[in-house]
Design a protein around this motif. Structure first.
Motif, PDB file in Angstrom:
ATOM      1  N   GLY A 125       3.762  14.181   7.776  1.00 13.04           N
ATOM      2  CA  GLY A 125       4.614  13.685   8.844  1.00 13.04           C
ATOM      3  C   GLY A 125       4.387  12.210   9.095  1.00 13.04           C
ATOM      4  N   VAL A 126       4.952  11.721  10.186  1.00 12.34           N
ATOM      5  CA  VAL A 126       4.866  10.310  10.540  1.00 12.34           C
ATOM      6  C   VAL A 126       3.607  10.045  11.357  1.00 12.34           C
ATOM      7  CG1 VAL A 126       5.985   8.413  11.766  1.00 12.34           C
ATOM      8  CG2 VAL A 126       7.375  10.060  10.483  1.00 12.34           C
ATOM      9  N   TYR A 127       2.833   9.060  10.938  1.00 12.14           N
ATOM     10  CA  TYR A 127       1.605   8.666  11.629  1.00 12.14           C
ATOM     11  C   TYR A 127       1.563   7.143  11.723  1.00 12.14           C
ATOM     12  CZ  TYR A 127      -0.023  13.447  10.709  1.00 12.14           C
ATOM     13  OH  TYR A 127      -0.142  14.817  10.652  1.00 12.14           O
ATOM     14  N   THR A 128       0.632   6.641  12.530  1.00 13.28           N
ATOM     15  CA  THR A 128       0.444   5.197  12.681  1.00 13.28           C
ATOM     16  C   THR A 128      -0.818   4.765  11.945  1.00 13.28           C
ATOM     17  OG1 THR A 128       1.538   5.199  14.838  1.00 13.28           O
ATOM     18  CG2 THR A 128       0.158   3.299  14.313  1.00 13.28           C
ATOM     19  N   ILE A 129      -0.696   3.726  11.131  1.00 15.57           N
ATOM     20  CA  ILE A 129      -1.851   3.155  10.442  1.00 15.57           C
ATOM     21  C   ILE A 129      -1.948   1.671  10.795  1.00 15.57           C
ATOM     22  CG2 ILE A 129      -1.759   4.830   8.562  1.00 15.57           C
ATOM     23  CD1 ILE A 129      -0.503   2.587   6.818  1.00 15.57           C
ATOM     24  N   TYR A 130      -3.070   1.056  10.412  1.00 13.61           N
ATOM     25  CA  TYR A 130      -3.347  -0.346  10.751  1.00 13.61           C
ATOM     26  C   TYR A 130      -3.821  -1.088   9.501  1.00 13.61           C
ATOM     27  CZ  TYR A 130      -3.206   1.604  15.456  1.00 13.61           C
ATOM     28  OH  TYR A 130      -2.819   2.255  16.613  1.00 13.61           O
ATOM     29  N   PRO A 131      -2.914  -1.424   8.593  1.00 11.69           N
ATOM     30  CA  PRO A 131      -3.324  -2.009   7.309  1.00 11.69           C
ATOM     31  C   PRO A 131      -3.900  -3.415   7.400  1.00 11.69           C
ATOM     32  CG  PRO A 131      -0.943  -1.942   7.488  1.00 11.69           C
ATOM     33  CD  PRO A 131      -1.469  -1.175   8.655  1.00 11.69           C
TER      34      PRO A 131
ATOM     35  N   SER B 160      -1.791  -4.655  13.890  1.00 12.72           N
ATOM     36  CA  SER B 160      -0.817  -4.454  12.812  1.00 12.72           C
ATOM     37  C   SER B 160      -0.296  -3.027  12.742  1.00 12.72           C
ATOM     38  CB  SER B 160      -1.455  -4.824  11.464  1.00 12.72           C
ATOM     39  OG  SER B 160      -2.468  -3.881  11.127  1.00 12.72           O
ATOM     40  N   ALA B 161      -0.215  -2.342  13.867  1.00 13.32           N
ATOM     41  CA  ALA B 161       0.227  -0.950  13.869  1.00 13.32           C
ATOM     42  C   ALA B 161       1.567  -0.793  13.180  1.00 13.32           C
ATOM     43  CB  ALA B 161       0.304  -0.434  15.302  1.00 13.32           C
ATOM     44  N   VAL B 162       1.659   0.154  12.255  1.00 17.27           N
ATOM     45  CA  VAL B 162       2.903   0.412  11.545  1.00 17.27           C
ATOM     46  C   VAL B 162       3.001   1.910  11.291  1.00 17.27           C
ATOM     47  CG1 VAL B 162       1.817   0.018   9.289  1.00 17.27           C
ATOM     48  CG2 VAL B 162       4.297  -0.166   9.520  1.00 17.27           C
ATOM     49  N   GLN B 163       4.196   2.445  11.409  1.00 16.77           N
ATOM     50  CA  GLN B 163       4.403   3.863  11.161  1.00 16.77           C
ATOM     51  C   GLN B 163       4.704   4.103   9.690  1.00 16.77           C
ATOM     52  OE1 GLN B 163       7.386   5.302  14.052  1.00 16.77           O
ATOM     53  NE2 GLN B 163       5.691   6.276  15.119  1.00 16.77           N
ATOM     54  N   VAL B 164       4.093   5.166   9.151  1.00 16.40           N
ATOM     55  CA  VAL B 164       4.323   5.558   7.764  1.00 16.40           C
ATOM     56  C   VAL B 164       4.472   7.072   7.703  1.00 16.40           C
ATOM     57  CG1 VAL B 164       3.005   3.637   6.787  1.00 16.40           C
ATOM     58  CG2 VAL B 164       1.867   5.815   7.250  1.00 16.40           C
ATOM     59  N   TYR B 165       5.010   7.527   6.577  1.00 19.84           N
ATOM     60  CA  TYR B 165       5.027   8.961   6.320  1.00 19.84           C
ATOM     61  C   TYR B 165       3.799   9.301   5.491  1.00 19.84           C
ATOM     62  CZ  TYR B 165       6.663  13.652   5.303  1.00 19.84           C
ATOM     63  OH  TYR B 165       6.764  15.022   5.230  1.00 19.84           O
ATOM     64  N   CYS B 166       2.993  10.228   5.985  1.00 21.91           N
ATOM     65  CA  CYS B 166       1.801  10.679   5.277  1.00 21.91           C
ATOM     66  C   CYS B 166       2.109  12.000   4.585  1.00 21.91           C
ATOM     67  CB  CYS B 166       0.636  10.867   6.241  1.00 21.91           C
ATOM     68  SG  CYS B 166       0.042   9.350   7.005  1.00 21.91           S
TER      69      CYS B 166
ATOM     70  N   LYS C 255       9.079  -8.326   2.389  1.00 24.36           N
ATOM     71  CA  LYS C 255       7.717  -8.729   2.728  1.00 24.36           C
ATOM     72  C   LYS C 255       7.178  -7.934   3.919  1.00 24.36           C
ATOM     73  CE  LYS C 255       5.053 -12.692   4.466  1.00 24.36           C
ATOM     74  NZ  LYS C 255       5.077 -14.151   4.760  1.00 24.36           N
ATOM     75  N   MET C 256       7.975  -7.811   4.978  1.00 24.42           N
ATOM     76  CA  MET C 256       7.502  -7.203   6.222  1.00 24.42           C
ATOM     77  C   MET C 256       7.808  -5.714   6.331  1.00 24.42           C
ATOM     78  SD  MET C 256       6.031  -9.811   7.264  1.00 24.42           S
ATOM     79  CE  MET C 256       5.364  -9.023   8.733  1.00 24.42           C
ATOM     80  N   GLY C 257       8.770  -5.216   5.558  1.00 25.39           N
ATOM     81  CA  GLY C 257       9.122  -3.804   5.607  1.00 25.39           C
ATOM     82  C   GLY C 257      10.387  -3.547   6.404  1.00 25.39           C
ATOM     83  N   PHE C 258      11.009  -2.381   6.158  1.00 22.11           N
ATOM     84  CA  PHE C 258      12.235  -2.019   6.862  1.00 22.11           C
ATOM     85  C   PHE C 258      12.458  -0.513   6.757  1.00 22.11           C
ATOM     86  CE2 PHE C 258      13.314  -3.398   2.546  1.00 22.11           C
ATOM     87  CZ  PHE C 258      14.019  -2.301   2.045  1.00 22.11           C
ATOM     88  N   GLY C 259      13.428  -0.020   7.542  1.00 19.88           N
ATOM     89  CA  GLY C 259      13.712   1.409   7.579  1.00 19.88           C
ATOM     90  C   GLY C 259      12.823   2.118   8.585  1.00 19.88           C
ATOM     91  N   THR C 260      12.898   3.438   8.607  1.00 19.40           N
ATOM     92  CA  THR C 260      12.082   4.247   9.530  1.00 19.40           C
ATOM     93  C   THR C 260      11.273   5.271   8.749  1.00 19.40           C
ATOM     94  OG1 THR C 260      13.926   5.796   9.871  1.00 19.40           O
ATOM     95  CG2 THR C 260      13.701   3.972  11.443  1.00 19.40           C
ATOM     96  N   ALA C 261      10.041   5.460   9.172  1.00 15.63           N
ATOM     97  CA  ALA C 261       9.114   6.311   8.426  1.00 15.63           C
ATOM     98  C   ALA C 261       9.553   7.765   8.355  1.00 15.63           C
ATOM     99  CB  ALA C 261       7.718   6.219   9.051  1.00 15.63           C
TER     100      ALA C 261
END
Length: 248
Positions: A49-55, A60-66, A96-102
């Motif tokens: 599912g969708v979680y928040t990571i800090y790369p 730098s919180a960003v949502q990704v699909y895990c 460079k920065m990303g786009f779309g929704t996780a």
């Protein structure tokens, strides 16, 4: 009569706070997940599912699909196509920065991939499906992305076949190209020609960020979501996702 703490007691409390705050801050930083493997390892029962990571750190919180299911789980998805709902024909700054929704189609961002590559050694899994329900994959034991000053160069190796064949090694060592930043080896701009953004060479064996189309077509050649070593150059896939996990 209201009780007033003594001066010595106030000094003691102040000193205690000065001691505790850095400790709490350090602990807080430790629990910020860098990627999906950190989330998985903190609780092996985590679902996909969708979680928040800090790369890149705490800001730098960003949502990704895990993806917690294949091959032991803990995969951080950085690219996903599934329904054509997001336009992937975009410029340099957005790649460079990303786009779309996780929760749907998205690109995590080259800068995030670079910082993840700095922190850990990763492997790559590419999962894909055609419009007939067939599935295949390709796995690479080493994956990293260089800094922007080097064009976010792709470094990928160690192919293992999951039925899809090796379409990505052709792109190894290439800089990233978008329609407004040409860094490929071809005389023209591959991103403009193939209507995507990728580590094009001259031009591609895979075009995961191309135009979302439905299966086989030949009206406009080689612009779809393609993985040539599986379905050929004029078959646009139903789904494809690129995901990384620390080498174990």
């Amino acid at each position: 009569m209201e009780f007033q703490p003594s001066k010595s007691r106030s000094l003691l409390l102040s000193a205690l706070l000065l001691f505790l705050v850095p400790m709490v801050t350090r602990c807080y930083k430790l629990i910020l997940p860098l990627d999906c493997s950190d989330i998985y390892n903190s609780d092996g029962t985590k679902l996909s599912g969708v979680y928040t990571i800090y790369p890149i750190g705490a800001t730098s919180a960003v949502q990704v699909y895990c993806d917690m299911d294949p091959l032991g789980g803990g995969w951080t998805v950085f690219q996903r196509r599934m329904d054509g709902s997001v336009n992937f024909y975009r410029g340099w700054d957005q790649y460079k920065m990303g786009f779309g929704t996780a929760g749907g189609e998205y690109w995590l961002g080259l800068e995030n991939l670079f910082h993840l590559s700095l922190r850990k050694k990763y492997e790559l899994l590419v999962d894909m499906e055609d419009f007939e329900g067939n599935k295949a994959s390709a796995r690479y034991s080493s994956f990293s992305v260089g800094p922007e000053s080097f064009g976010y160069t792709l470094d990928v190796s160690g192919f293992t076949n999951g039925g899809a064949g090796d379409a990505l090694s052709y792109h190894n060592g290439q800089k990233f190209t978008t329609f407004d930043k040409d860094q490929d080896a071809w005389g023209g701009n591959c991103a403009q020609l193939k209507l995507g953004g990728f580590w094009y060479y001259s031009c591609h064996h895979t075009n995961p960020n191309g135009v979302y189309r439905w299966g086989a077509y030949d009206t406009i050649s080689y612009v779809g979501v393609e993985w040539a070593t599986w379905k050929g150059r004029n078959y646009s896939l139903k789904t494809i996702s690129m995901k990384i996990r620390p080498v174990q």
